[in-house]
Design an enzyme around this catalytic site. Structure first.
Site, short mmCIF file in Angstrom:
data_model
loop_
_atom_site.label_atom_id
_atom_site.label_comp_id
_atom_site.label_asym_id
_atom_site.label_seq_id
_atom_site.Cartn_x
_atom_site.Cartn_y
_atom_site.Cartn_z
N CYS A 79 -16.17 1.55 -27.18
CA CYS A 79 -17.45 1.94 -27.48
C CYS A 79 -18.22 2.60 -26.32
CB CYS A 79 -18.25 1.03 -28.15
SG CYS A 79 -18.62 -0.12 -27.07
N GLY A 125 0.64 -1.08 -0.12
CA GLY A 125 -0.14 -0.02 -0.05
C GLY A 125 1.00 1.33 -0.02
N PRO A 175 4.56 -5.22 -1.00
CA PRO A 175 4.52 -3.85 -2.08
C PRO A 175 3.91 -4.15 -3.56
CG PRO A 175 6.74 -4.17 -1.77
CD PRO A 175 6.03 -5.16 -0.66
N GLY A 176 3.21 -3.77 -4.06
CA GLY A 176 3.02 -3.89 -5.54
C GLY A 176 3.35 -2.52 -6.16
#
Ligand code: LLP
Length: 410
Positions: A337, A227, A269-270
């Protein structure tokens, strides 16, 4: 705090040349940025026995996982498929943390059979696990600490209404299950959300863990989740990992003294590891003037980068083909779209059709959240590693799109 930069090169290689070689739309990752982010965390937490478990969901390409491994980190997996990707990348089972949510017990068993660390986040499965394995398989428990944290409501997961973790208010129930089945609890875990700025949030989560930990005598680690907030735009406040590191280290050392043993401190951690490494390069199909706005229509859309539409996320954007040109206001939109504004009301150097547009901070939750919506193909991925641009995922083709369809004879 990030500066407004418009990189035209990565590790001395021209982004334009990379786009020319591999085509657009294209995800490009700077391997050096990933390893330097890992090193920053290792330095910030040098005072504890730190284990980094990279949150694979952010960017799950196997070559990226191998790079992460070479820099000394492990893996945080949320699905059995991510566990398998980790194993395929060469991680040992004991370097992989499996933190599923609302999965079947069969999937948990599969992970047990693969030998990875299991992190359970609900009481029924905890009890089933205890019944099945007793004290034979060590297990971690995900606690919901009831802390409101994270950038916005969609990515805050440690609060009282969140589906994640076992409520800290149910600690007695947890302890009963653990004692009923004589379970071996070797870890406790919290993760409160994404885009957390504040060292205090990590300390609050830590304090919940420290207090609960005293009831579990066999612990080997405490997992503080992920985070850490990175900067998405100039002037953004970001998590100061060195400040978090020093505050959490102090509190953790203190805790270890009262616990009577030194435990490992785990982080997941990412974004912090991969967000800033990534660039999404797209090509301008059309510049469209309306009475109100000027749209830059590109060969991509929310199918490749969903964060702006899903979270109102801001990704810095620039015209790679005309870096120093006259700035004008544009809305960069995709070819999907439905409304897929990727960047609204931005000053870009004058854009002409054919120009390459770059989105920054595209490393985390970019490709990994991409889809085939509108039957569009997903982009290729390139890793710049040791000053070379290497293809790490081929661009999809039409065969990929129809591969699993079973066409009835109608
Ligand atoms: N650990 C657990 C248990 C998690 O659920 C997550 C993220 C992480 C670690 C890593 O969090 P990070 O360091 O990347 O913030 N798709 C969203 C973010 C949702 C993340 C879900 N869990 C986004 O694009 O912002």
């Amino acid at each position: 705090m990030p500066e407004a930069t418009k990189p035209s090169q990565i590790q001395g290689l021209s982004l334009e040349a990379i786009a020319q070689e591999f085509g657009t739309p294209l995800y490009v990752y700077d391997g050096n940025k990933i390893t330097s982010q890992i090193q920053a965390l290792q330095t910030a937490f040098a005072g504890v026995n730190l284990k980094i478990k990279y949150a694979t969901k952010a960017l799950s390409n196997i070559s990226v996982l191998k790079l992460v491994k070479s820099a000394g980190a492990g893996v945080d997996a949320v699905s059995i498929e991510e566990v398998r990707l980790g194993l395929l990348a060469g991680f040992q089972p004991n370097e992989i943390m499996y933190t599923p949510n609302c999965v079947s017990f069969e999937e948990v068993q599969e992970a047990v059979n693969l030998g990875v660390m299991i992190n359970l986040d609900n009481l029924p499965i905890l009890a089933q696990f205890g019944q099945e394995y007793g004290n034979q398989i060590p297990v971690c428990i995900r606690i919901n600490p009831h802390i409101m944290a994270g950038g916005n409501a969609k990515i805050s997961v440690g609060h009282i209404h969140s589906k994640f973790g076992i409520s800290i208010h149910q600690l007695d129930d947890i302890l009963k299950v653990v004692s009923d089945y004589g379970m071996l609890i070797t870890g406790l875990h919290v993760h409160t959300g994404s885009d957390i700025l504040d060292a205090e949030v990590f300390l609050k989560g830590g304090n919940v863990l420290f207090e609960a930990a005293m009831k579990f005598p066999d612990l080997k680690f405490l997992d503080f989740g992920g985070g850490f907030k990175v900067g998405y735009k100039p002037g953004d406040v970001t998590t100061d990992v060195f400040q978090v590191g020093s505050k959490v280290t102090e509190a953790f050392q203190e805790f270890c003294k009262s616990y009577g043993r030194n435990l490992e401190l785990w982080l997941e951690p990412g974004k912090f590891l991969v967000s800033e490494s990534g660039y999404l390069i797209v090509k301008t199909n059309v510049v469209k003037q309306t009475p109100q706005l000027t749209f830059v229509g590109v060969d991509s859309g929310l199918n490749h980068l969903i964060r702006p539409m899903l979270y109102d996320a801001y990704h810095e954007v620039y015209n790679l083909s005309n870096i120093e040109g006259n700035p004008k206001s544009y809305n960069v939109v995709g070819y999907i779209c439905e409304t897929d504004t990727l960047a609204a009301d931005r000053m870009l150097s004058e854009v002409n059709s054919g120009d390459l547009i770059v989105f920054k901070n595209a490393g985390a939750y970019g490709f990994s959240m991409a889809s085939n919506y509108n039957s569009r193909l997903r982009p290729a991925e390139v890793l710049v590693f040791k000053n070379q641009a290497k293809l790490i995922r081929k661009r999809e083709d039409f065969d990929d799109l129809v591969r699993n369809q079973v066409v009835l004879d109608i």
